[in-house]
Design a protein around this motif. Structure first.
Motif, PDB file in Angstrom:
ATOM      1  N   SER A  85      55.712  41.607  25.364  1.00 31.90           N
ATOM      2  CA  SER A  85      54.621  41.690  26.328  1.00 31.90           C
ATOM      3  C   SER A  85      54.756  43.015  27.079  1.00 31.90           C
ATOM      4  O   SER A  85      55.809  43.307  27.640  1.00 31.90           O
ATOM      5  CB  SER A  85      54.689  40.526  27.314  1.00 31.90           C
ATOM      6  N   LEU A  86      53.698  43.798  27.057  1.00 30.31           N
ATOM      7  CA  LEU A  86      53.744  45.119  27.686  1.00 30.31           C
ATOM      8  C   LEU A  86      52.954  45.178  28.994  1.00 30.31           C
ATOM      9  O   LEU A  86      52.588  46.256  29.449  1.00 30.31           O
ATOM     10  CB  LEU A  86      53.214  46.166  26.696  1.00 30.31           C
ATOM     11  N   ASN A  87      52.725  44.035  29.631  1.00 29.90           N
ATOM     12  CA  ASN A  87      52.005  44.009  30.907  1.00 29.90           C
ATOM     13  C   ASN A  87      52.703  44.866  31.945  1.00 29.90           C
ATOM     14  O   ASN A  87      53.878  44.648  32.253  1.00 29.90           O
ATOM     15  CB  ASN A  87      51.904  42.583  31.462  1.00 29.90           C
ATOM     16  N   LEU A 112      64.218  42.011  31.387  1.00 29.54           N
ATOM     17  CA  LEU A 112      64.341  43.425  31.752  1.00 29.54           C
ATOM     18  C   LEU A 112      63.220  43.837  32.705  1.00 29.54           C
ATOM     19  O   LEU A 112      62.914  45.026  32.827  1.00 29.54           O
ATOM     20  CB  LEU A 112      64.285  44.288  30.484  1.00 29.54           C
ATOM     21  N   LYS A 113      62.615  42.863  33.376  1.00 27.92           N
ATOM     22  CA  LYS A 113      61.481  43.154  34.251  1.00 27.92           C
ATOM     23  C   LYS A 113      61.837  44.223  35.286  1.00 27.92           C
ATOM     24  O   LYS A 113      62.918  44.214  35.858  1.00 27.92           O
ATOM     25  CB  LYS A 113      61.010  41.889  34.961  1.00 27.92           C
ATOM     26  N   GLN A 114      60.879  45.153  35.466  1.00 31.65           N
ATOM     27  CA  GLN A 114      60.969  46.219  36.471  1.00 31.65           C
ATOM     28  C   GLN A 114      62.214  47.087  36.300  1.00 31.65           C
ATOM     29  O   GLN A 114      62.766  47.595  37.284  1.00 31.65           O
ATOM     30  CB  GLN A 114      60.896  45.639  37.873  1.00 31.65           C
ATOM     31  N   SER A 115      62.650  47.262  35.059  1.00 30.46           N
ATOM     32  CA  SER A 115      63.816  48.111  34.790  1.00 30.46           C
ATOM     33  C   SER A 115      63.382  49.523  34.421  1.00 30.46           C
ATOM     34  O   SER A 115      62.258  49.745  33.983  1.00 30.46           O
ATOM     35  CB  SER A 115      64.655  47.519  33.654  1.00 30.46           C
ATOM     36  N   GLN A 125      61.348  40.450  28.141  1.00 26.49           N
ATOM     37  CA  GLN A 125      60.424  40.538  29.269  1.00 26.49           C
ATOM     38  C   GLN A 125      60.553  41.927  29.886  1.00 26.49           C
ATOM     39  O   GLN A 125      61.568  42.245  30.500  1.00 26.49           O
ATOM     40  CB  GLN A 125      60.765  39.476  30.298  1.00 26.49           C
ATOM     41  N   LEU A 126      59.516  42.740  29.713  1.00 23.85           N
ATOM     42  CA  LEU A 126      59.538  44.125  30.203  1.00 23.85           C
ATOM     43  C   LEU A 126      58.544  44.375  31.328  1.00 23.85           C
ATOM     44  O   LEU A 126      58.350  45.519  31.724  1.00 23.85           O
ATOM     45  CB  LEU A 126      59.227  45.092  29.055  1.00 23.85           C
ATOM     46  N   LYS A 127      57.918  43.345  31.844  1.00 25.33           N
ATOM     47  CA  LYS A 127      56.857  43.508  32.842  1.00 25.33           C
ATOM     48  C   LYS A 127      57.272  44.468  33.956  1.00 25.33           C
ATOM     49  O   LYS A 127      58.302  44.298  34.597  1.00 25.33           O
ATOM     50  CB  LYS A 127      56.489  42.163  33.451  1.00 25.33           C
ATOM     51  N   GLY A 128      56.450  45.522  34.135  1.00 28.10           N
ATOM     52  CA  GLY A 128      56.689  46.487  35.200  1.00 28.10           C
ATOM     53  C   GLY A 128      57.775  47.508  34.918  1.00 28.10           C
ATOM     54  O   GLY A 128      58.109  48.312  35.773  1.00 28.10           O
TER      55      GLY A 128
END
Length: 109
Positions: free
Chosen positions: A82-84, A43-46, A62-65
Motif C-alpha cells: 500500500s503506497l498511501n 514501517l509507517k512514517q519511516s 505498511q509504508l503509509k506516510g
C-alpha cells in the motif's frame, strides 16, 4: 521486534530478515538494505532517504506516510504494497508503475 523511532543511518543491513518487524517512524536514511525482507513489517512514517532498497521484499509491508525519495528501489515488487501517503520521486514512480505491469515510455506528446 518493536522499535518505534529507531535511527539506522548508514551501514549495511543487506539480506537481513526484518519480517513482521514493528519499526514505525524509523530512519533508515543512507542504509544499504539490498534484498532485506520487510514482509508484513510496520514501517509507517519511516525515512528511507538515499537508502539502497534494491530487490528488497516489501510484500504486505505498511509504508503509509514513509519517505522513499532518493532511495534505490530497482527490483522491488510493489504489487502487494500500500503506497498511501508514500513520498516518491519521479524515477521511483516510474519503477513502481513498471512493477505493477505498466509500460513507462519516454516520448513527447
Amino acid at each position: 521486534m518493536h522499535w518505534t523511532g529507531t535511527t539506522i543511518q548508514g551501514g549495511d543491513w543487506s539480506y537481513c530478515n526484518l519480517r513482521y518487524a514493528r519499526v514505525p517512524q524509523s530512519d533508515f536514511s543512507n542504509a544499504r538494505l539490498v534484498e532485506t525482507d520487510f514482509s508484513h513489517a510496520d514501517l509507517k512514517q519511516s525515512l528511507f532517504r538515499k537508502a539502497d532498497l534494491s530487490r528488497a521484499i516489501l510484500s504486505q509491508a505498511q509504508l503509509k506516510g514513509s519517505d522513499l525519495r532518493g532511495a534505490r528501489v530497482s527490483g522491488v515488487d510493489f504489487r502487494e504494497v500500500s503506497l498511501n501517503g508514500v513520498k516518491l520521486d519521479f524515477l521511483q514512480a516510474a519503477l513502481v508503475l513498471q512493477s505493477l505491469g505498466a509500460e513507462v515510455l519516454e516520448e513527447d506528446l
